[in-house]
Design an enzyme around this catalytic site. Structure first.
Site, mmCIF file in Angstrom:
data_model
loop_
_atom_site.group_PDB
_atom_site.id
_atom_site.type_symbol
_atom_site.label_atom_id
_atom_site.label_comp_id
_atom_site.label_asym_id
_atom_site.label_seq_id
_atom_site.Cartn_x
_atom_site.Cartn_y
_atom_site.Cartn_z
ATOM 1 N N LEU B 251 0.714 -0.867 -0.176
ATOM 2 C CA LEU B 251 -0.235 -0.037 0.536
ATOM 3 C C LEU B 251 1.062 1.275 0.311
ATOM 4 O O LEU B 251 2.470 1.132 0.719
ATOM 5 C CB LEU B 251 -0.694 0.127 0.947
ATOM 6 C CG LEU B 251 -2.153 1.198 1.123
ATOM 7 C CD1 LEU B 251 -2.811 0.759 -0.121
ATOM 8 C CD2 LEU B 251 -2.932 1.699 2.188
ATOM 9 N N GLU B 254 -2.946 6.035 1.656
ATOM 10 C CA GLU B 254 -3.781 7.994 0.980
ATOM 11 C C GLU B 254 -3.762 8.839 1.304
ATOM 12 O O GLU B 254 -4.011 9.750 1.100
ATOM 13 C CB GLU B 254 -5.411 7.691 1.616
ATOM 14 C CG GLU B 254 -6.798 7.828 0.774
ATOM 15 C CD GLU B 254 -8.228 7.902 1.304
ATOM 16 O OE1 GLU B 254 -8.166 6.646 0.948
ATOM 17 O OE2 GLU B 254 -8.593 8.894 1.612
ATOM 18 N N ARG B 285 -12.579 5.637 -2.880
ATOM 19 C CA ARG B 285 -11.574 4.533 -3.238
ATOM 20 C C ARG B 285 -12.049 4.599 -4.893
ATOM 21 O O ARG B 285 -11.541 4.478 -5.522
ATOM 22 C CB ARG B 285 -11.434 4.237 -2.290
ATOM 23 C CG ARG B 285 -10.144 4.867 -0.827
ATOM 24 C CD ARG B 285 -9.934 3.834 0.331
ATOM 25 N NE ARG B 285 -8.820 4.521 0.931
ATOM 26 C CZ ARG B 285 -8.886 3.596 2.112
ATOM 27 N NH1 ARG B 285 -9.077 2.897 2.354
ATOM 28 N NH2 ARG B 285 -7.910 4.453 2.794
#
Lengths: 252, 579
Positions: B251, B254, B285
């Site tokens: 990841l 964000e 998202r």
């Protein structure tokens, strides 16, 4: 490209040896990728721990070519095609292959008196702590409990001192509590006693292997040693403590 | 009790030691009952540790207009209105209290200059709402809860896998499983079980999830007769790493966009201006993930099939201070200095909105004595979860589930009876890969599953593709009856994989069956053959349940909001899906 040769320790508490595997190379591959390849294609019984594969959980500690490192953060291309040896961390009892029994660490953590705010703070909903109050603690709170620092600590590794010294990880943990602006306890008796901070003689091996670059010795252990010395050898502070009770502000 | 397993006994058994499990354990222990906590990994390693961006809670510290009502509206709109509004109400109201509680237990957050908890912006949150510590908020949260929990008088059983819920008639009697280290079987007798086992991102190959996210809890609940809800809703986080191959899926938080990061296509265009002109890179998202997908489809992707994420316009020191893990991650794993070069990113499986259907206030499933909290429970996030809402979900509903489980057991007289036949049946299943005449490699079956999911249940779906996927899946399930592994039961990952794969195959079936039925596009569920939202489908949740040994799928009306809550959602339109 030629296969990358790995020599991986296979065995358990009864004994074991290095076993050779030839793993097809992949761009950007880390040692943990190779262990997964071995599990999926050569031998599904190879035991190793991992969780995040992003250097955030501290599960995949091992000794790679003799150096304690996280497998997920060790690039295979750093070794330029030379064989790579992977062994479990040495300091804790071996369970199987690359997995060791680290339960001692969890027992130690339980012995450390927890964070304890004042009754007044416990009652108030929102706390004010400025960036300056908290930022130096962030370094300690970055610890991912990979236990690599425990692995290289000579007290634990060479002198088998788990009965005398908590090790660098828990010096960091205690430092984070002791220096918390809202904590009220003093843990220097524990440090001087069962914690065994006196056994650390500042060789800084722990700092060298910390994947989070925590200045374990300079920023945690040395200040804790100073506090412990103050409390145990400075008669004025001993008196203050005897009659004061509350933790006084400290310079370090 | 039989001699071939060890037995433990607790009033409440918590399964999983991530944020929800730890918070549930603390709450149950506070309720004055005996509590056992079981986790597959070492304590403190659960998937929560990887959460980076922050905890969404309307403290209003940075934007004083923020409050629970705005958080409620954002979350309902984000979930595109199929959320359980009562859960969202509890959630928005209680999240701030739970965050302050973490601080009272020793957790430390980034701060405003005047000493309050600092908050940062995140996708589709109206105000700056995410309490955070750089980009390691999950670690801070798990360590705080871990250190609180170990002093609460609970027993922690690490590296134990539970594989079957035991029942006494209709109600829960405990759980059965094995100790990973030794392979020894173990029965946990309990009056109540709280599932806090997280999600099942490992169904997919490109995922941000750790090995543990195989959906054991959800599949066990299904086998025990619980209802699963909205299983088709699987979240693609827009920004996973794509290169080099070894890191694909890891990841990129964000928070990079929260701190000002901008997405661009191969032509240098800030393409989110076209898809969501108002929120742009901080849209929800589902919208951002689809937009990246559309850009790649249109031939404007990066060399490895993604988008560029740039933060180089910010001060290098600020980047290292606000996003230290990201800087380190790209530097070490991809040879990229993010203060100087853009990151290459593409959608990655991150989260599941579906799961065990629970009562909003108590976390109780349809099986008496079985509770669920966190990612394994459905209802809060609807069709799409907003960033930062997961960590607050864990502590709000972890606490509620733990409390109510403790309350429930006080009304249960005597320990439920454990039926050795159930344990024995599970033992037979677990031992079959050693003893049977099978020849299938569990890793190969897992890879096969991931290929099916990628091809047929990915970001863009069609009815025909889903049906083909389901057919392939059923064939794969048949193959999985013939798994085989060597070695002993001592810490044997291949053997562990066998049971995990079976759980995943069950949940994949639920995803396919629900996704085939939902003939519309909503949130993370994008049907190319039904590209629009459909008002009728907006009134329905999907339910999957085991009936006569087979999976049945039906719908259930979405609970209707009372007018005072409905008006909180009005005023702004629900973000239209990218077609």
């Amino acid at each position: 490209m030629a296969d990358q040769i790995f020599h991986v320790f296979r065995g358990d508490a009864k004994g074991g040896d290095l076993k050779e595997y030839a793993v097809p190379p992949m761009e950007g591959m880390v040692v943990l990728d190779a262990m997964h390849h071995i599990q999926a294609h050569f031998d599904s019984t190879l035991a190793c721990r991992w969780n995040c594969k992003a250097a955030k959980c501290g599960s995949c500690s091992a000794e790679i070519n003799g150096k304690p490192r996280l497998m997920c953060k060790t690039r295979v291309d750093d070794f330029h095609g030379a064989p790579i040896t992977v062994r479990p961390i040495k300091v804790f009892p071996l369970l199987k292959d690359l997995v060791t029994d680290v339960s001692w660490n969890y027992r130690v953590n339980k012995e450390i008196p927890p964070f304890t705010p004042s009754a007044e703070d416990a009652r108030s909903k929102e706390w004010r702590m400025t960036p300056l109050d908290v930022e130096r603690l962030f370094e300690f709170r970055k610890c991912i409990e990979c236990f690599l620092c425990q692995d290289v600590c000579h007290v634990l590794r060479e002198h088998h001192g788990t009965d005398r010294y908590y090790g660098p990880r828990f010096m960091v943990r205690i430092a984070a509590l002791e220096m918390h602006p809202k904590d009220t306890l003093t843990r220097t008796d524990l440090l001087a006693g069962k914690g065994g901070i006196g056994y650390c003689n500042i060789t800084k091996c722990c700092e060298e292997v910390c994947p989070e670059s925590i200045h374990i010795t300079d920023n945690a252990i040395i200040p804790l040693k100073e506090r412990t010395a103050d409390d145990h050898f400075d008669p004025w502070r001993a008196l203050l403590r005897a009659f004061g009770g509350r933790k006084e502000p400290r310079g370090t | 009790m039989a001699d071939w397993y060890d037995e433990r006994q607790y009033d409440v058994l918590i399964v999983g030691a991530g944020g929800a499990g730890l918070r549930a354990a603390i709450a149950a222990a506070d309720g004055g009952v005996s509590v056992g906590l079981v986790c597959k990994s070492l304590l403190g390693k659960a998937h929560t540790v990887m959460a980076e961006g922050g905890i969404a809670a309307a403290l209003g510290n940075v934007d004083s207009q923020d409050n629970w009502e705005v958080h409620f509206g954002d979350t309902m709109r984000g979930g595109q209105m199929i959320n359980d509004y009562r859960m969202v109400e509890f959630f928005a109201k209680e999240a701030p209290e739970r965050v302050y509680e973490l601080e009272h237990w020793g957790g430390l957050f980034d701060r405003t200059p005047d000493g309050r908890i600092l908050q940062r912006p995140f996708g589709a949150h109206t105000y700056r709402r995410l309490c955070h510590v750089g980009d390691r908020t999950g670690l801070e949260m798990i360590r705080t809860l871990q250190d609180k929990a170990i002093h609460c008088g609970i027993d922690v059983h690490m590296e134990v896998t539970l594989t079957r819920l035991l029942k006494d008639g209709d109600r829960i009697a405990g759980a059965f499983g094995y100790v990973r280290e030794t392979g020894r079987f173990v029965v946990f007798r309990a009056k109540a079980v709280v599932l806090a086992t997280g999600g099942w991102g490992k169904l997919y190959k490109v995922t941000s999830n750790s090995w543990e996210c195989t959906g054991d809890g959800c599949a066990m609940a299904y086998e025990a007769g619980a209802e699963l809800m909205d299983m088709e809703m699987v979240q693609f986080h827009p920004t996973g790493m794509v290169w080099p191959p070894g890191v694909k899926g890891i990841l990129v938080t964000e928070a990079v966009r929260g701190e000002g990061g901008i997405l661009r296509n191969s032509e240098g265009e800030r393409f989110m201006e076209r898809y969501d002109p108002v929120k742009k890179d901080l849209s929800s998202r589902d919208v951002v993930a689809r937009s990246i997908y559309k850009e790649v489809q249109a031939g404007r992707g990066t060399p490895h099939g993604g988008a560029w994420l740039e933060i180089t316009h910010l001060d290098a020191e600020a980047i290292k201070r606000k996003l230290p893990s990201m800087w380190e991650q790209f530097h070490k794993l991809a040879d990229i200095d993010i203060t100087k070069s853009p990151m290459e990113v593409a959608p990655t499986i991150h989260y599941v909105m579906g799961g065990v259907r629970v009562e909003a206030g108590t976390g109780q499933s349809t099986v008496p004595g079985l509770f669920a909290a966190g990612e394994v429970a459905a209802g809060l996030h609807g069709a799409n979860r907003l960033g930062g809402n997961s960590l607050s979900d864990l502590i709000v509903f972890g606490k509620r589930a733990g409390e109510h489980a403790a309350q429930y057991v006080k009304g249960v007289s005597g320990m439920p009876r454990v039926d050795d036949a159930q344990a024995d049946e599970e033992r037979t299943l677990l031992r079959r890969p050693f003893e049977g005449d099978g020849s299938e490699n569990p890793y190969a079956v897992h890879e096969g599953l991931q290929a099916i999911m990628a091809e047929h249940a990915g970001i863009a779906r069609t009815g025909e593709g889903l049906q083909q996927g389901l057919d392939k899946l059923l064939a794969l399930q048949a193959r999985a009856e013939r798994l085989h592994v060597g070695g002993s039961m001592l810490f044997n990952p291949g053997w562990h994989e066998c049971r995990d794969v079976r759980f995943m195959l069950t949940l994949a079936e639920a995803i396919f069956r629900c996704a085939i039925e939902r003939r519309e596009s909503r949130g993370s569920h994008w049907r190319l053959d039904f590209p629009d939202q459909n008002a009728d489908w907006g009134q329905k949740n999907m339910i999957a349940v085991k009936e006569n040994g087979r999976m049945a799928v039906r719908t259930r009306p979405v609970p209707q909001m009372p007018p005072e809550l409905a008006k909180l959602v009005q005023g702004q339109t629900v973000v239209k899906s990218v077609r």
